[in-house]
Design a protein around this motif. Structure first.
Motif, PDB file in Angstrom:
ATOM      1  N   SER A   1      41.351  35.032  29.770  1.00 54.58           N
ATOM      2  CA  SER A   1      42.189  36.181  30.093  1.00 54.58           C
ATOM      3  C   SER A   1      43.313  36.282  29.085  1.00 54.58           C
ATOM      4  O   SER A   1      43.591  35.336  28.347  1.00 54.58           O
ATOM      5  CB  SER A   1      42.745  36.055  31.510  1.00 54.58           C
ATOM      6  OG  SER A   1      43.579  34.913  31.596  1.00 54.58           O
ATOM      7  N   SER A   2      43.964  37.422  29.068  1.00 58.76           N
ATOM      8  CA  SER A   2      45.027  37.661  28.102  1.00 58.76           C
ATOM      9  C   SER A   2      46.175  38.408  28.776  1.00 58.76           C
ATOM     10  O   SER A   2      45.975  39.483  29.343  1.00 58.76           O
ATOM     11  CB  SER A   2      44.471  38.486  26.939  1.00 58.76           C
ATOM     12  OG  SER A   2      45.513  39.008  26.150  1.00 58.76           O
TER      13      SER A   2
ATOM     14  N   VAL B   1      45.713  42.701  36.544  1.00 56.87           N
ATOM     15  CA  VAL B   1      45.707  41.249  36.759  1.00 56.87           C
ATOM     16  C   VAL B   1      44.338  40.791  37.267  1.00 56.87           C
ATOM     17  O   VAL B   1      43.790  39.789  36.792  1.00 56.87           O
ATOM     18  CB  VAL B   1      46.844  40.834  37.738  1.00 56.87           C
ATOM     19  CG1 VAL B   1      46.678  39.390  38.189  1.00 56.87           C
ATOM     20  CG2 VAL B   1      48.202  41.051  37.087  1.00 56.87           C
ATOM     21  N   ILE B   2      43.773  41.534  38.208  1.00 58.75           N
ATOM     22  CA  ILE B   2      42.438  41.196  38.717  1.00 58.75           C
ATOM     23  C   ILE B   2      41.407  41.305  37.593  1.00 58.75           C
ATOM     24  O   ILE B   2      40.522  40.458  37.462  1.00 58.75           O
ATOM     25  CB  ILE B   2      42.063  42.088  39.920  1.00 58.75           C
ATOM     26  CG1 ILE B   2      42.957  41.746  41.125  1.00 58.75           C
ATOM     27  CG2 ILE B   2      40.591  41.933  40.278  1.00 58.75           C
ATOM     28  CD1 ILE B   2      42.887  42.738  42.270  1.00 58.75           C
ATOM     29  N   ASP B   3      41.544  42.337  36.759  1.00 65.26           N
ATOM     30  CA  ASP B   3      40.638  42.539  35.628  1.00 65.26           C
ATOM     31  C   ASP B   3      40.638  41.317  34.714  1.00 65.26           C
ATOM     32  O   ASP B   3      39.575  40.801  34.350  1.00 65.26           O
ATOM     33  CB  ASP B   3      41.078  43.792  34.854  1.00 65.26           C
ATOM     34  CG  ASP B   3      40.208  44.095  33.666  1.00 65.26           C
ATOM     35  OD1 ASP B   3      38.976  44.094  33.820  1.00 65.26           O
ATOM     36  OD2 ASP B   3      40.765  44.360  32.578  1.00 65.26           O
ATOM     37  N   GLU B   4      41.807  40.834  34.375  1.00 64.95           N
ATOM     38  CA  GLU B   4      41.897  39.665  33.494  1.00 64.95           C
ATOM     39  C   GLU B   4      41.434  38.391  34.208  1.00 64.95           C
ATOM     40  O   GLU B   4      40.875  37.496  33.585  1.00 64.95           O
ATOM     41  CB  GLU B   4      43.313  39.508  32.956  1.00 64.95           C
ATOM     42  CG  GLU B   4      43.702  40.590  31.962  1.00 64.95           C
ATOM     43  CD  GLU B   4      42.752  40.701  30.788  1.00 64.95           C
ATOM     44  OE1 GLU B   4      42.473  39.683  30.120  1.00 64.95           O
ATOM     45  OE2 GLU B   4      42.278  41.824  30.522  1.00 64.95           O
ATOM     46  N   THR B   5      41.664  38.310  35.507  1.00 68.38           N
ATOM     47  CA  THR B   5      41.193  37.157  36.280  1.00 68.38           C
ATOM     48  C   THR B   5      39.667  37.119  36.306  1.00 68.38           C
ATOM     49  O   THR B   5      39.061  36.044  36.174  1.00 68.38           O
ATOM     50  CB  THR B   5      41.758  37.205  37.720  1.00 68.38           C
ATOM     51  OG1 THR B   5      43.183  37.254  37.649  1.00 68.38           O
ATOM     52  CG2 THR B   5      41.321  36.003  38.522  1.00 68.38           C
ATOM     53  N   LEU B   6      39.030  38.267  36.446  1.00 65.20           N
ATOM     54  CA  LEU B   6      37.564  38.327  36.416  1.00 65.20           C
ATOM     55  C   LEU B   6      37.027  37.794  35.094  1.00 65.20           C
ATOM     56  O   LEU B   6      35.960  37.177  35.048  1.00 65.20           O
ATOM     57  CB  LEU B   6      37.078  39.762  36.638  1.00 65.20           C
ATOM     58  CG  LEU B   6      37.212  40.315  38.050  1.00 65.20           C
ATOM     59  CD1 LEU B   6      36.894  41.803  38.073  1.00 65.20           C
ATOM     60  CD2 LEU B   6      36.309  39.560  39.015  1.00 65.20           C
TER      61      LEU B   6
ATOM     62  N   ASN C   1      32.764  45.772  33.450  1.00 66.96           N
ATOM     63  CA  ASN C   1      32.817  45.300  32.065  1.00 66.96           C
ATOM     64  C   ASN C   1      33.475  43.935  31.965  1.00 66.96           C
ATOM     65  O   ASN C   1      33.178  43.160  31.057  1.00 66.96           O
ATOM     66  CB  ASN C   1      33.546  46.307  31.171  1.00 66.96           C
ATOM     67  CG  ASN C   1      32.670  47.477  30.813  1.00 66.96           C
ATOM     68  OD1 ASN C   1      31.480  47.312  30.539  1.00 66.96           O
ATOM     69  ND2 ASN C   1      33.228  48.664  30.826  1.00 66.96           N
ATOM     70  N   SER C   2      34.370  43.632  32.893  1.00 60.97           N
ATOM     71  CA  SER C   2      35.087  42.349  32.849  1.00 60.97           C
ATOM     72  C   SER C   2      34.219  41.174  33.251  1.00 60.97           C
ATOM     73  O   SER C   2      34.524  40.036  32.888  1.00 60.97           O
ATOM     74  CB  SER C   2      36.318  42.406  33.751  1.00 60.97           C
ATOM     75  OG  SER C   2      37.253  43.289  33.190  1.00 60.97           O
ATOM     76  N   ILE C   3      33.160  41.422  33.985  1.00 58.25           N
ATOM     77  CA  ILE C   3      32.303  40.305  34.396  1.00 58.25           C
ATOM     78  C   ILE C   3      31.163  40.052  33.407  1.00 58.25           C
ATOM     79  O   ILE C   3      30.391  39.125  33.590  1.00 58.25           O
ATOM     80  CB  ILE C   3      31.745  40.498  35.834  1.00 58.25           C
ATOM     81  CG1 ILE C   3      30.892  41.754  35.939  1.00 58.25           C
ATOM     82  CG2 ILE C   3      32.861  40.501  36.852  1.00 58.25           C
ATOM     83  CD1 ILE C   3      30.168  41.904  37.269  1.00 58.25           C
TER      84      ILE C   3
END
Length: 158
Positions: A119-120, A106-111, A26-28
């Motif tokens: 990111s937030s 952190v990886i989720d927001e970086t994606l 979903n993050s991408i």
């Protein structure tokens, strides 16, 4: 480790990887795709949300934040049960779970940076809150269950 416990651990491992794929998948998504998906789900659940929280209280933005925490709560439950199934649930297990959850957030927001969504830091803390809540619930339940079991064994011995 018994065959049943091993099977349970494998199933939990697969579920955990699937949840992680769902979160990062979903993050991408692009801004438009992500908004459309969450908007469609929000519209389907709006009646229930209005009934539970009051009409108009849960906006689409709040719903998205709740989804962030909810995804990570589920991820946290899976990790907790995975450690329990491996019979290695200790204080350091909870620390590993919390660290894993933080790094996944952190990886989720970086994606999301790479999908031009931005990111937030707030979302990282919401995600971590989901993991933390899962650890708190499972940890407290495990602690209480072990105390009750120990008490029952002491009473039986008397």
């Amino acid at each position: 480790m018994s065959k049943t416990r091993k099977t349970f651990a494998i199933i939990l491992g697969i579920l955990t990887v699937c949840t992680l794929a769902f979160i990062w998948g979903n993050s991408i998504l692009s801004i438009g795709s992500s908004a459309e998906r969450s908007g469609n789900l929000y519209e389907k659940l709006k009646g229930v949300l209005d009934f539970l929280f009051g009409e108009g209280i849960i906006t689409h933005d709040i719903f998205r934040k709740m989804a962030h925490g909810g995804e990570f709560f589920i991820f946290g439950l899976e990790l907790n049960f995975l450690f329990l199934s491996l019979n290695k649930y200790q204080v350091k297990s909870v620390i590993y779970i919390l660290l894993c959850g933080f790094f996944v957030a952190v990886i989720d927001e970086t994606l999301q940076i790479f999908s031009n969504r931005g990111s937030s830091l707030t979302d990282v803390w919401i995600d971590f809150g989901g993991i933390f809540t899962a650890c708190l619930i499972i940890g407290a339940t495990y602690y209480l269950a072990s105390k009750i079991l120990k008490y029952k064994q002491t009473k039986k011995a008397d």
